[in-house]
Design a protein around this motif. Structure first.
Motif, PDB file in Angstrom:
ATOM      1  N   ARG A  76       0.818  -1.214   0.000  1.00  0.00           N
ATOM      2  CA  ARG A  76       0.000   0.000   0.000  1.00  0.00           C
ATOM      3  C   ARG A  76       0.852   1.265   0.000  1.00  0.00           C
ATOM      4  O   ARG A  76       0.437   2.285  -0.552  1.00  0.00           O
ATOM      5  N   VAL A  77       2.010   1.203   0.597  1.00  0.00           N
ATOM      6  CA  VAL A  77       2.893   2.364   0.600  1.00  0.00           C
ATOM      7  C   VAL A  77       3.525   2.561  -0.778  1.00  0.00           C
ATOM      8  O   VAL A  77       3.678   3.686  -1.263  1.00  0.00           O
ATOM      9  N   LEU A  78       3.892   1.472  -1.437  1.00  0.00           N
ATOM     10  CA  LEU A  78       4.583   1.575  -2.723  1.00  0.00           C
ATOM     11  C   LEU A  78       3.636   1.866  -3.891  1.00  0.00           C
ATOM     12  O   LEU A  78       4.031   2.505  -4.873  1.00  0.00           O
ATOM     13  N   ALA A  79       2.382   1.381  -3.799  1.00  0.00           N
ATOM     14  CA  ALA A  79       1.464   1.501  -4.938  1.00  0.00           C
ATOM     15  C   ALA A  79       1.262   2.937  -5.400  1.00  0.00           C
ATOM     16  O   ALA A  79       1.267   3.206  -6.610  1.00  0.00           O
ATOM     17  N   PRO A  80       1.083   3.945  -4.505  1.00  0.00           N
ATOM     18  CA  PRO A  80       0.896   5.316  -5.002  1.00  0.00           C
ATOM     19  C   PRO A  80       2.086   5.846  -5.794  1.00  0.00           C
ATOM     20  O   PRO A  80       1.905   6.699  -6.670  1.00  0.00           O
ATOM     21  N   GLN A  89       6.116 -14.184  -3.652  1.00  0.00           N
ATOM     22  CA  GLN A  89       5.990 -13.388  -4.879  1.00  0.00           C
ATOM     23  C   GLN A  89       5.766 -11.918  -4.560  1.00  0.00           C
ATOM     24  O   GLN A  89       6.315 -11.026  -5.225  1.00  0.00           O
ATOM     25  N   THR A  90       4.956 -11.646  -3.532  1.00  0.00           N
ATOM     26  CA  THR A  90       4.741 -10.256  -3.132  1.00  0.00           C
ATOM     27  C   THR A  90       6.044  -9.620  -2.669  1.00  0.00           C
ATOM     28  O   THR A  90       6.334  -8.447  -2.976  1.00  0.00           O
ATOM     29  N   GLY A  91       6.857 -10.372  -1.919  1.00  0.00           N
ATOM     30  CA  GLY A  91       8.150  -9.847  -1.481  1.00  0.00           C
ATOM     31  C   GLY A  91       9.054  -9.516  -2.648  1.00  0.00           C
ATOM     32  O   GLY A  91       9.714  -8.458  -2.674  1.00  0.00           O
ATOM     33  N   VAL A  92       9.144 -10.412  -3.626  1.00  0.00           N
ATOM     34  CA  VAL A  92       9.965 -10.151  -4.815  1.00  0.00           C
ATOM     35  C   VAL A  92       9.449  -8.915  -5.550  1.00  0.00           C
ATOM     36  O   VAL A  92      10.230  -8.068  -6.001  1.00  0.00           O
ATOM     37  N   ASN A  93       8.137  -8.774  -5.673  1.00  0.00           N
ATOM     38  CA  ASN A  93       7.554  -7.608  -6.346  1.00  0.00           C
ATOM     39  C   ASN A  93       7.868  -6.316  -5.594  1.00  0.00           C
ATOM     40  O   ASN A  93       8.145  -5.275  -6.203  1.00  0.00           O
ATOM     41  N   CYS A  94       7.821  -6.366  -4.255  1.00  0.00           N
ATOM     42  CA  CYS A  94       8.124  -5.164  -3.474  1.00  0.00           C
ATOM     43  C   CYS A  94       9.606  -4.783  -3.595  1.00  0.00           C
ATOM     44  O   CYS A  94       9.943  -3.590  -3.641  1.00  0.00           O
ATOM     45  N   GLN A  95      10.469  -5.774  -3.637  1.00  0.00           N
ATOM     46  CA  GLN A  95      11.891  -5.461  -3.845  1.00  0.00           C
ATOM     47  C   GLN A  95      12.092  -4.725  -5.167  1.00  0.00           C
ATOM     48  O   GLN A  95      12.846  -3.749  -5.248  1.00  0.00           O
ATOM     49  N   GLU A  96      11.393  -5.199  -6.189  1.00  0.00           N
ATOM     50  CA  GLU A  96      11.492  -4.549  -7.494  1.00  0.00           C
ATOM     51  C   GLU A  96      10.912  -3.142  -7.447  1.00  0.00           C
ATOM     52  O   GLU A  96      11.448  -2.205  -8.061  1.00  0.00           O
ATOM     53  N   GLY A  97       9.794  -2.950  -6.715  1.00  0.00           N
ATOM     54  CA  GLY A  97       9.164  -1.643  -6.636  1.00  0.00           C
ATOM     55  C   GLY A  97       9.947  -0.638  -5.824  1.00  0.00           C
ATOM     56  O   GLY A  97       9.870   0.575  -6.076  1.00  0.00           O
ATOM     57  N   VAL A 145      13.484   4.550  -4.519  1.00  0.00           N
ATOM     58  CA  VAL A 145      14.727   5.044  -3.916  1.00  0.00           C
ATOM     59  C   VAL A 145      15.499   5.898  -4.916  1.00  0.00           C
ATOM     60  O   VAL A 145      16.018   6.972  -4.580  1.00  0.00           O
ATOM     61  N   ALA A 146      15.552   5.439  -6.172  1.00  0.00           N
ATOM     62  CA  ALA A 146      16.301   6.187  -7.193  1.00  0.00           C
ATOM     63  C   ALA A 146      15.668   7.554  -7.448  1.00  0.00           C
ATOM     64  O   ALA A 146      16.377   8.553  -7.628  1.00  0.00           O
TER      65      ALA A 146
END
Length: 743
Positions: A633-637, A725-733, A738-739
């Motif tokens: 939820r934090v990353l989606a926006p 899978q959610t963890g891998v997706n969050c790492q990618e997000g 950060v960049a």
């Protein structure tokens, strides 16, 4: 097509010339090699084998033989005669008409019909009750070689003997007697016009028999008319064009009338046959009466069965180069154009050009004639300003619009009801407003527009603009030009906000225009909560990027702040659960509704403030501690706002906070069993970001999960897969977030 029938089809020995089979013709019964066909008392065709057994199908020996065709011709005549006799007898009984006994004595079919209906029979020939000028019916009795007698009732017309000759040559009915009935002939269709093919015979004096035979070959007879099967009719017309082309226009006109009367799908056939009739007239240099011809055009126009090609050809026929057209011809042509238009689709591209051509040939004003047509059709189909068929562009390009306003002053209000998309361009739309005087009404230069009407029209025009196209500067400038009138009316202007209850496409919200209107002291209606949640990408600010006047209005400042904040929080998505991933997935660079560029509202002081507050709120959520779903939820926006972070939210401290998130720890907390961190990290390293689709992992991933987390149930495997899978997706997000936050 009904071919010309041959009476003699056998040699003297009774042998079929075509097949060599032995047959016997026993009047009402026909035999080939012992197989027979005959009519029973109910006029049904009955087939029997040599043993006398009734057959359900036509035996091969009798198929397609002249004797069988002859019986079917006889059956058609007898059944139609019986049906007509019953109908006529019922009509006489209802009217109390006395009928001569001789009619019943001449024909068993008539005797049965008259007795069943209870018609009063007179032994003596009754005196005629026909009015002067009306024809009394003449009874004509015919005898068939099989012994059947048939008495037909006809008017004493000059072509009755032509029917006698046709019946004798084609149907084997020989005239044996005639007598007067003294009974009034039934009324025609009400217009006194002869039926077809009698009408054809009158039109060709000296060729009556040839005309009647052509009609008979086509399917007309005393027993009926052709069936309206287009493929058969077209084939018959082709044969007629080859054998008797001079009759072709009359046949086409009759078929057109029949199809028009039938209606339904055959109405389309009527359109084609009418057009072909006119083409045949031109091809064969036939010159029908002009008034009769225009009346037919008008009739088919009234029924929506007149093709635009036929009208264009008529215009060319009326006004070839150098020809003169009478005022009456011009009036009738204009009348046809008007009567042909039932819907906007009936307008065709060259309609105005055709009318101008005929008007010039008549020495009339082309633009006045176009204006006269528009005055008749606009109340029925409305006014437009541009279309793919180019009718309106052509019709309104000259002085016709100004003349139309003189004829019909309410046309000004028709133009006011147009939206910019009703014209080929906004420039054309504005031109119409100017030419008809509508613009002067809007600005107040001319009286007549009620207070508040300008505000209502402006809302409708703004709301009509689609989101997929850049807002027209012409409409913006028109709104600014109307500002003094809008301020004087003191009726609040409504901006085009989205309507959640409607499926209508959303128009862009012109915040820059609202800002300028406020500067001109134009009152604006209260905005809906959060401006109706249109999304920042649907707010226009580029003409007034600072929105100084709008943001100074506490109503708009409050709702803009709330709407932007709600969008950043992605409100409207599910409250909880993994289905959240289907909307804004953290590993995606962008989604369908993501901002493709920085919305102008975000660059305003209010927008920058809301963005900064939102980022601080996201950082607070990280510090408070999250589970795996909370991190999504934090990353989606950030997927939604995209490059706005690069432009407006650079923050090194925030970047470090996001970089420090321990995703693996969140995954371990979400697994159904205790697991070794290095083993889980190794498993996640073999996975790549993917959407969560289905309820279980693919077989190769299932194998790796079983090896890393043995002894899981099926439910636990599904739970572990979703967490991994959610963890891998969050790492990618996290990487792009950060960049982007980094300076």
């Amino acid at each position: 097509m009904c071919v010309k029938l041959v009476q003699a089809y056998a040699d003297e020995d009774g042998r079929d010339v075509g097949t060599g089979r032995q047959y016997r013709d026993m009047s009402g019964r026909y035999e080939v090699d012992g197989y027979t066909v005959e009519l029973d008392d109910d006029f049904r065709v009955v087939y029997r084998n040599p043993r006398g057994k009734r057959l359900q199908q036509v035996p091969d020996r009798l198929a397609d033989t002249e004797g069988v065709r002859r019986l079917y011709r006889l059956r058609r005549a007898l059944t139609k005669h019986r049906r007509d006799a019953r109908v006529q007898a019922e009509a006489w009984a209802t009217a109390g008409t006395r009928v001569p006994l001789a009619l019943a004595e001449s024909d068993a079919v008539w005797r049965e019909a008259l007795d069943d209906a209870g018609v009063d029979l007179a032994a003596d020939l009754p005196a005629s009750d026909a009015d002067e000028g009306e024809a009394a019916l003449i009874a004509r009795t015919y005898l068939h070689p099989d012994g059947h007698t048939m008495t037909l009732l006809m008017k004493a017309a000059p072509f009755a003997h032509h029917w006698d000759a046709l019946l004798a040559s084609q149907e084997e009915w020989e005239l044996t007697d005639t007598f007067a009935t003294g009974v009034r002939a039934p009324g025609d269709a009400g217009n006194g016009e002869l039926p077809f093919p009698e009408r054809l015979m009158v039109a060709y004096p000296g060729q009556e028999q040839e005309a009647l035979e052509a009609a008979y070959a086509f399917g007309w007879s005393l027993w009926g008319s052709p069936s309206l099967y287009k493929s058969i009719l077209d084939n018959d017309l082709e044969n007629l064009a080859a054998t008797a082309p001079r009759f072709l226009p009359a046949f086409l006109d009759e078929l057109a009338d029949m199809c028009l009367k039938e209606g339904g799908k055959r109405k389309e056939y009527a359109t084609g046959y009418f057009t072909r009739a006119r083409n045949a007239e031109r091809e064969h240099h036939t010159k029908p009466d002009e008034r009769w011809l225009d009346a037919r055009y008008a009739t088919f126009a009234d029924h929506g069965a007149l093709a635009s090609g036929a009208v264009r050809a008529r215009a060319k026929e009326l006004a070839p180069r150098g020809a003169a057209v009478s005022p009456d011809q011009l009036r009738r042509f204009r009348d046809v154009l008007v009567r042909r238009v039932h819907t906007p689709h009936d307008l065709y591209p060259g309609m105005a050009a055709d009318l101008r051509k005929v008007a010039r040939a008549a020495g009339a004003s082309p633009e006045s004639e176009v204006a006269a047509v528009l005055a008749d059709i606009v109340p029925r189909v409305g006014l437009c300003a541009g279309d793919t068929d180019k009718f309106w562009v052509d019709a309104l390009k000259g002085k016709a619009l100004e003349l139309l306003v003189e004829r019909r002053p309410e046309t000004v209000h028709d133009v006011l009801r147009l939206i910019p998309d009703d014209a080929n361009s906004t420039e054309d739309w504005l031109s119409l407003l100017r030419r008809c005087g509508a613009l002067a009404l809007l600005t107040g230069e001319r009286p007549g527009l009620p207070a508040g009407e300008a505000a209502r029209l402006l809302h409708d025009w703004l709301a009509s603009e689609p989101t997929w196209r850049a807002r027209s500067d012409e409409l913006y400038d028109l709104a600014v030009r109307l500002a003094p009138r809008l301020a004087a009316d003191a009726v609040p202007v409504r901006l085009p906000y989205p309507d959640p209850a409607s499926d209508r496409r959303r128009a862009l919200i012109p915040l820059d225009l609202a800002d300028e209107l406020l500067e001109h002291e134009v009152p604006l209606a209260d905005p809906p909560p959060e401006l109706g949640s249109p999304g920042a990408a649907h707010m226009l600010v580029h003409r007034r990027p600072h929105l100084t006047w709008l943001l100074a209005d506490p109503r708009f400042a409050r709702e803009l702040r709330g709407g932007l904040d709600s969008e950043l929080e992605l409100e409207g998505l599910p409250e909880a659960g993994m289905s959240y991933h289907r909307y804004y997935r953290p590993h995606h660079a962008t989604e369908l509704d993501s901002w493709q560029s920085t919305p102008g509202i975000c660059r305003t002081p209010l927008g920058r403030e809301v963005l900064r507050v939102w980022l601080d709120r996201q950082r607070e959520r990280l510090r408070a501690g999250l589970d795996l779903n909370g991190l999504v939820r934090v990353l989606a926006p950030f997927v939604h706002v995209g490059g706005v972070v690069d432009e407006l939210l650079k923050d090194e401290a925030a970047a470090r906070e996001f970089a420090s998130v321990d995703v693996v720890a969140l995954v371990l907390a979400d697994l159904p069993i205790q697991a070794d961190r290095p083993a889980v990290e190794g498993l996640m390293a073999t996975m790549r970001p993917e959407d969560l689709i289905g309820t279980r992992p693919m077989p190769d991933l299932r194998t790796r999960i079983d090896e890393t987390l043995p002894d899981l149930s099926e439910v636990q495997v599904a739970q572990a897969w979703k967490a991994l899978q959610t963890g891998v997706n969050c790492q990618e997000g996290l990487r792009p977030v950060v960049a982007r936050l980094s300076g």
